[in-house]
Design a protein around this motif. Structure first.
Motif, mmCIF file in Angstrom:
data_model
loop_
_atom_site.group_PDB
_atom_site.id
_atom_site.type_symbol
_atom_site.label_atom_id
_atom_site.label_comp_id
_atom_site.label_asym_id
_atom_site.label_seq_id
_atom_site.Cartn_x
_atom_site.Cartn_y
_atom_site.Cartn_z
ATOM 1 N N LEU A 1 -30.249 51.405 -7.101
ATOM 2 C CA LEU A 1 -29.772 52.777 -6.924
ATOM 3 C C LEU A 1 -30.053 53.256 -5.500
ATOM 4 O O LEU A 1 -30.241 54.449 -5.250
ATOM 5 C CB LEU A 1 -30.454 53.695 -7.954
ATOM 6 N N ASN A 2 -30.089 52.312 -4.558
ATOM 7 C CA ASN A 2 -30.286 52.670 -3.156
ATOM 8 C C ASN A 2 -28.923 52.864 -2.507
ATOM 9 O O ASN A 2 -28.270 51.898 -2.099
ATOM 10 C CB ASN A 2 -31.071 51.556 -2.466
ATOM 11 N N PHE A 3 -28.473 54.122 -2.420
ATOM 12 C CA PHE A 3 -27.100 54.413 -1.976
ATOM 13 C C PHE A 3 -26.831 53.910 -0.563
ATOM 14 O O PHE A 3 -25.686 53.686 -0.186
ATOM 15 C CB PHE A 3 -26.806 55.906 -2.083
ATOM 16 N N GLU A 4 -27.894 53.716 0.217
ATOM 17 C CA GLU A 4 -27.676 53.237 1.587
ATOM 18 C C GLU A 4 -27.163 51.806 1.625
ATOM 19 O O GLU A 4 -26.623 51.368 2.646
ATOM 20 C CB GLU A 4 -28.968 53.368 2.395
ATOM 21 N N ASN A 5 -27.317 51.079 0.519
ATOM 22 C CA ASN A 5 -26.791 49.714 0.465
ATOM 23 C C ASN A 5 -25.288 49.666 0.284
ATOM 24 O O ASN A 5 -24.674 48.599 0.399
ATOM 25 C CB ASN A 5 -27.466 48.934 -0.664
ATOM 26 N N LEU A 6 -24.674 50.817 0.027
ATOM 27 C CA LEU A 6 -23.220 50.855 -0.116
ATOM 28 C C LEU A 6 -22.589 50.846 1.275
ATOM 29 O O LEU A 6 -23.011 51.588 2.157
ATOM 30 C CB LEU A 6 -22.807 52.122 -0.867
ATOM 31 N N LYS A 7 -21.571 49.968 1.451
ATOM 32 C CA LYS A 7 -20.904 49.917 2.761
ATOM 33 C C LYS A 7 -19.630 50.747 2.695
ATOM 34 O O LYS A 7 -18.765 50.537 1.834
ATOM 35 C CB LYS A 7 -20.561 48.465 3.100
ATOM 36 N N GLY A 8 -19.494 51.675 3.638
ATOM 37 C CA GLY A 8 -18.281 52.495 3.694
ATOM 38 C C GLY A 8 -18.232 53.446 2.513
ATOM 39 O O GLY A 8 -19.250 53.942 2.041
ATOM 40 N N GLY A 9 -17.026 53.725 2.070
ATOM 41 C CA GLY A 9 -16.856 54.587 0.907
ATOM 42 C C GLY A 9 -16.663 56.041 1.264
ATOM 43 O O GLY A 9 -16.472 56.878 0.383
ATOM 44 N N ASP A 10 -16.699 56.362 2.563
ATOM 45 C CA ASP A 10 -16.544 57.768 2.932
ATOM 46 C C ASP A 10 -15.186 58.041 3.558
ATOM 47 O O ASP A 10 -14.918 59.133 4.044
ATOM 48 C CB ASP A 10 -17.650 58.186 3.914
ATOM 49 N N ASP A 11 -14.317 57.013 3.512
ATOM 50 C CA ASP A 11 -13.055 57.192 4.222
ATOM 51 C C ASP A 11 -11.837 56.857 3.367
ATOM 52 O O ASP A 11 -10.819 56.405 3.868
ATOM 53 C CB ASP A 11 -13.043 56.313 5.482
ATOM 54 N N LEU A 12 -11.936 57.065 2.079
ATOM 55 C CA LEU A 12 -10.757 56.863 1.239
ATOM 56 C C LEU A 12 -9.760 57.983 1.531
ATOM 57 O O LEU A 12 -10.145 59.154 1.579
ATOM 58 C CB LEU A 12 -11.161 56.856 -0.247
ATOM 59 N N ASP A 13 -8.500 57.615 1.724
ATOM 60 C CA ASP A 13 -7.474 58.570 2.167
ATOM 61 C C ASP A 13 -7.253 59.686 1.137
ATOM 62 O O ASP A 13 -6.753 59.424 0.040
ATOM 63 C CB ASP A 13 -6.166 57.792 2.402
ATOM 64 N N VAL B 1 -6.303 59.624 -2.707
ATOM 65 C CA VAL B 1 -7.451 59.747 -3.620
ATOM 66 C C VAL B 1 -7.763 61.222 -3.813
ATOM 67 O O VAL B 1 -8.241 61.901 -2.914
ATOM 68 C CB VAL B 1 -8.669 58.999 -3.049
ATOM 69 N N LEU B 2 -7.467 61.722 -5.004
ATOM 70 C CA LEU B 2 -7.571 63.153 -5.289
ATOM 71 C C LEU B 2 -8.997 63.585 -5.632
ATOM 72 O O LEU B 2 -9.401 64.700 -5.315
ATOM 73 C CB LEU B 2 -6.644 63.517 -6.455
ATOM 74 N N SER B 3 -9.731 62.699 -6.312
ATOM 75 C CA SER B 3 -11.116 63.051 -6.670
ATOM 76 C C SER B 3 -11.915 61.784 -6.914
ATOM 77 O O SER B 3 -11.362 60.726 -7.213
ATOM 78 C CB SER B 3 -11.136 63.924 -7.925
ATOM 79 N N SER B 4 -13.253 61.934 -6.774
ATOM 80 C CA SER B 4 -14.166 60.804 -6.952
ATOM 81 C C SER B 4 -15.292 61.201 -7.894
ATOM 82 O O SER B 4 -15.763 62.350 -7.855
ATOM 83 C CB SER B 4 -14.772 60.394 -5.612
ATOM 84 N N ARG B 5 -15.729 60.225 -8.698
ATOM 85 C CA ARG B 5 -16.701 60.550 -9.754
ATOM 86 C C ARG B 5 -17.527 59.326 -10.124
ATOM 87 O O ARG B 5 -16.993 58.210 -10.182
ATOM 88 C CB ARG B 5 -15.908 61.037 -10.957
ATOM 89 N N GLY C 1 -11.844 61.911 -1.394
ATOM 90 C CA GLY C 1 -12.167 60.488 -1.467
ATOM 91 C C GLY C 1 -13.526 60.088 -0.934
ATOM 92 O O GLY C 1 -13.756 58.908 -0.657
ATOM 93 N N ASN C 2 -14.470 61.022 -0.793
ATOM 94 C CA ASN C 2 -15.761 60.636 -0.239
ATOM 95 C C ASN C 2 -16.689 60.102 -1.323
ATOM 96 O O ASN C 2 -17.671 60.753 -1.728
ATOM 97 C CB ASN C 2 -16.409 61.810 0.496
ATOM 98 N N MET C 3 -16.370 58.886 -1.809
ATOM 99 C CA MET C 3 -17.152 58.263 -2.869
ATOM 100 C C MET C 3 -18.587 58.026 -2.397
ATOM 101 O O MET C 3 -19.513 58.077 -3.195
ATOM 102 C CB MET C 3 -16.490 56.939 -3.280
ATOM 103 N N ARG C 4 -18.774 57.815 -1.125
ATOM 104 C CA ARG C 4 -20.116 57.560 -0.598
ATOM 105 C C ARG C 4 -21.043 58.746 -0.883
ATOM 106 O O ARG C 4 -22.179 58.591 -1.312
ATOM 107 C CB ARG C 4 -20.025 57.289 0.901
ATOM 108 N N GLU C 5 -20.516 59.935 -0.614
ATOM 109 C CA GLU C 5 -21.289 61.155 -0.830
ATOM 110 C C GLU C 5 -21.566 61.373 -2.326
ATOM 111 O O GLU C 5 -22.663 61.750 -2.727
ATOM 112 C CB GLU C 5 -20.523 62.347 -0.238
#
Lengths: 381, 415
Positions: free
Chosen positions: A110-122, A126-130, A244-248
């Motif tokens: 559950l270390n979110f920093e290990n996720l690469k990218g994910g903050d730039d989905l168009d 991409v209408l919503s993220s969950r 689309g900011n799945m990272r956040e």
């Protein structure tokens, strides 16, 4: 049903053949695995809280299933169910989770920093993220089995933990049985309110007993972090936002979960977890991460492409309509999420969603320009 | 209270001995059951006050009578089969009720529930059955159809006549609590007995799991087929478990005597025919019931019955006779008269639509039946229906001629 198991002992007066359910018209994981031998071996056992084999399988006996959709057909009544009835549950878990063996170990990350990218989905697509998951509180039995006293204790503990959160997680709890009409209207408009289960898959497992006692919804003031208390699991935790900011979304998910877990641990009631099955939840289909990370994304052209299903399978993703499971898509908008739960970590599963959706949006753009996408089709992940 | 409980246990022993003589498989089972420990104390983590249900928004007989004190007294008890008060009241907790219709809100899981949980069941029974006090009163059983007077109605008004009741097989748990094996045993015992019926009662059994498409269609056309319960009053009590295992319908070749197996009760027994010959319907009802009873007794079984509660069924509302005798009757003018409800009340009758409970009347045709179940015998209740319906037809005839009608004096409740 809570407590006592005198009724199960009384059943032992009958032979296995007399008690064995008729599963000849059934199509669920439980029906495929349960033999008279396994039934005979497990029928006189019970967990420390008195949960029995017949309790585990009742929902699968009552719901023969669908010829095309394979339901699980059994539930756990407590943490120990997965041990005491492992002769039945291990093969079901293996069938449901892609061959997961009884000796396999599950990775939690559950270390979110290990996720690469994910903050730039168009956001034009991409209408919503969950991201959602479930958590069970150690030391209490699960929704199919718990008594009113236990369920209320779970609610009390959950509310204490949640109302102590601050900063971006500061929020409020709305108990189902005492919310005002105005609060109810608002929760419905926000799409937060959950209803009494009507699906017989849940009601036959006893999860709707005593409704709406000790059920409720907590959400933060920003309306981006939401917890359901005592619905199908002790807690269902949801992080979401438009765009689309799945990272956040994933960051908030991980941070929030860890804060909540710390508070529960202080009360000596951490989350149910072990290194073989990961997080323990009511339905065996939600073991491991219990995580479903997804987006609502516009793919009108790609979704009609003959290779759409194959692309999803290779990316280890699944599609649903925008109403959730068992709904149809509307206006070419699909709910795309990870298919796996057990055997890979949270970071890995969300990474698959992020990478997969990014690729599919690029495919959609290519198709809009009238170009072919054959060269982009990925190998099986 | 204790004495009737011992009477039940001792009668089970008698049945056990009978079946030894009869040599049935039931013998081993029944004798073995005596050794099951009665009412072991349960593992409970929370005090009764933490477990007591929230009944503030509830309107059913259980909610009106379950005080925290009664709950505390009963919450650690169990019947010999392990049925508990939490299980008995679950349907009433899950179904708060309707502001205008007062449901019962609890069920029995077995015969002993009525004894072990008497502190709750007795006041519920008293409330539901208009003051019948099971602690001091006795219920009369009378299935002698020859006592019925003038039981043939004017067929210009009465379209059909019907009598129904239920019967439970002593020694086996009731639908909310029964195991699959027990339910299958109920089916076996009853179907075996019914195969011994002869003459106008001879018939055939249609198991829900095995019936053909054709048989199913025929049963639907005859309005005989029952469906898996959808009412949450029943599903929350666990009565639909394992559907359709061991459920079925038996009817005689003439289609005038019908038995449902393992629906809401072990058996529901129905006698009916088109037209107004209620006397014949009731005669066949009594004859059929007595024959079935004789046939199961031959095999070492008996019906659940005791002298304070009459015939024991799943829902406390069906105790006593469990009997609903009714007609479909054309009362277009009387049905619109403002005095109609009061007339029915005083005659101790109730009206329903022609679709049964909770339906509306169509074309001025009403389903009229007895209100009471407990405290009066079968003969008394059927006579009440006959006398009452004759009075209603007289009213309709008077209204046809432009004459006035009178609201009759109220009938005495317990005779």
């Amino acid at each position: 049903m809570p407590f006592g198991n005198t009724h199960n002992n009384f059943k032992l007066n009958y032979k296995v053949e007399e008690e064995f359910p008729d599963l000849s018209k059934h199509n669920n994981h439980m029906a495929k695995v349960l033999t008279k031998e396994i039934y005979g071996k497990l029928r006189d056992k019970q967990t420390p809280s008195g949960y029995t084999l017949d309790d585990v399988i009742q929902t699968g006996v009552d719901n023969p299933g669908h010829p095309f959709i394979m339901t699980v057909g059994c539930v756990a009544g407590d943490e120990e169910s997965y041990e005491v009835f492992k002769d039945l549950l291990d093969p079901i878990i293996s069938d449901r989770h892609g061959g997961y063996k009884s000796t396999d170990k599950h990775k939690t990350d559950l270390n979110f920093e290990n996720l690469k990218g994910g903050d730039d989905l168009d956001p034009n697509y991409v209408l919503s993220s969950r991201v959602r998951t479930g958590r069970s509180i150690k030391g209490y039995t699960l929704p199919p089995h718990n008594s009113r006293g236990e369920r209320r204790a779970i609610e009390k503990l959950a509310v204490e933990a949640l109302t102590s959160l601050d900063g971006e997680f500061k929020g409020k709890y709305y108990p189902l049985k005492s919310m005002t009409d105005a609060e109810q209207e608002q929760l419905i408009s926000d799409h937060f309110l959950f209803d009494k289960p009507v699906s017989p898959l849940l009601t036959c497992a006893g999860m709707a007993r005593d409704w709406p006692d000790a059920r409720g919804i907590w959400h933060n003031d920003n309306k981006t972090f939401l917890v359901w208390v005592n619905e199908e699991d002790h807690l269902r935790v949801i992080s979401m936002q438009k765009g689309g900011n799945m990272r956040e979304v994933f960051r908030r998910f991980c941070v929030g979960l860890q804060k909540i877990e710390e508070i529960f641990k202080k009360h000596n009631h951490g989350f149910m977890w072990n290194e073989h099955l990961g997080y323990i939840l009511t339905c065996p289909s939600n073991l491991g991460t219990g995580l479903r990370g997804g987006v609502h994304v516009k793919l009108p052209k790609l979704s009609t492409h003959p290779k759409f299903e194959e692309i999803l399978t290779r990316l280890r993703l699944q599609k649903r309509g925008t109403g959730g499971v068992d709904t149809a898509s509307v206006g070419g908008v699909f709910d795309i999420s990870n298919a796996d739960r057990l055997g890979s970590s949270e970071v890995e599963q969300v990474q698959l969603v992020v990478d997969g959706v990014k690729l599919m949006v690029e495919m959609e753009k290519k198709l809009e320009k009238g170009e072919a996408i054959d060269g982009m089709i990925p190998a099986q992940k | 209270m204790a004495s009737s409980f011992t009477r039940i246990l001792s009668s089970k022993r008698n049945v056990g001995i009978l079946s030894l003589v009869g040599g049935s498989v039931a013998a081993g089972f029944l004798l073995h059951r005596e050794h099951v420990t009665a009412g072991e104390p349960l593992r409970r983590r929370y005090p009764a006050s933490a477990e007591y249900p929230d009944l503030r928004k509830h309107n059913n007989c259980m909610a009106s009578n379950l005080t925290p004190a009664i709950y505390a007294k009963l919450c650690d008890k169990a019947t010999p089969n392990g049925y508990t008060i939490d299980q008995a009241i679950q349907t009433g907790v899950d179904n708060p009720g309707h502001p205008f219709i007062k449901t019962v809100g609890l069920v029995a899981g077995d015969e002993e529930s009525y004894e072990v949980f008497a502190d709750l069941l007795d006041p519920v029974i008293k409330e539901r059955h208009n003051g019948y006090d099971p602690r001091v009163m006795k219920h009369p059983t009378d299935l002698n159809a020859t006592k019925i007077q003038s039981g043939v109605f004017d067929e210009r008004y009465v379209l059909s006549s019907r009598v129904r009741t239920g019967r439970s097989i002593r020694g086996l748990s009731l639908p909310p609590a029964c195991t699959r094996a027990e339910r299958r045993e109920v089916e076996r015992v009853v179907v075996d007995a019914l195969s011994g019926l002869k003459g106008d009662l001879a018939g055939k059994y249609y198991s829900l799991t095995l019936m053909t498409e054709q048989e199913q269609q025929q049963l639907i056309d005859d309005h005989f087929l029952f469906d898996k319960p959808v009412s949450p009053l029943l599903t929350c009590a666990g009565m639909a478990r394992d559907w359709p295992d061991a459920r079925g319908i038996w009817h005689n070749n003439e289609k005038t005597f019908l038995i449902w197996i393992n629906e809401e009760d072990h058996t529901r027994v129905i006698s009916m025919e088109k037209g107004g010959n209620m006397k014949r319907v009731f005669e066949r009802f009594c004859r059929g019931l007595k024959e079935v009873e004789r046939l199961i007794q031959e095999r070492g079984w008996e019906f659940m019955w005791n002298e304070r509660l009459g015939y024991i069924l799943t829902c406390p509302s069906n105790l006593g006779t469990g009997l609903r005798a009714g007609v479909h009757v054309k009362l277009p003018r009387l049905g619109k008269d403002p005095r109609f409800s009061k007339i029915l009340d005083n005659l101790r009758l109730q009206k329903r639509g022609t679709g049964g409970v909770d339906t509306a009347a169509v074309g001025g045709v009403f389903d009229i039946s007895n209100l009471d179940r407990l405290g009066q015998s079968e003969v008394q209740l059927v006579q009440t229906v006959i006398d009452g319906v004759n009075y209603l037809i007289e009213c309709e005839k008077r209204l046809e001629k432009g004459q006035d009608i009178k609201v009759p004096a109220p009938l005495k409740q317990f005779k």
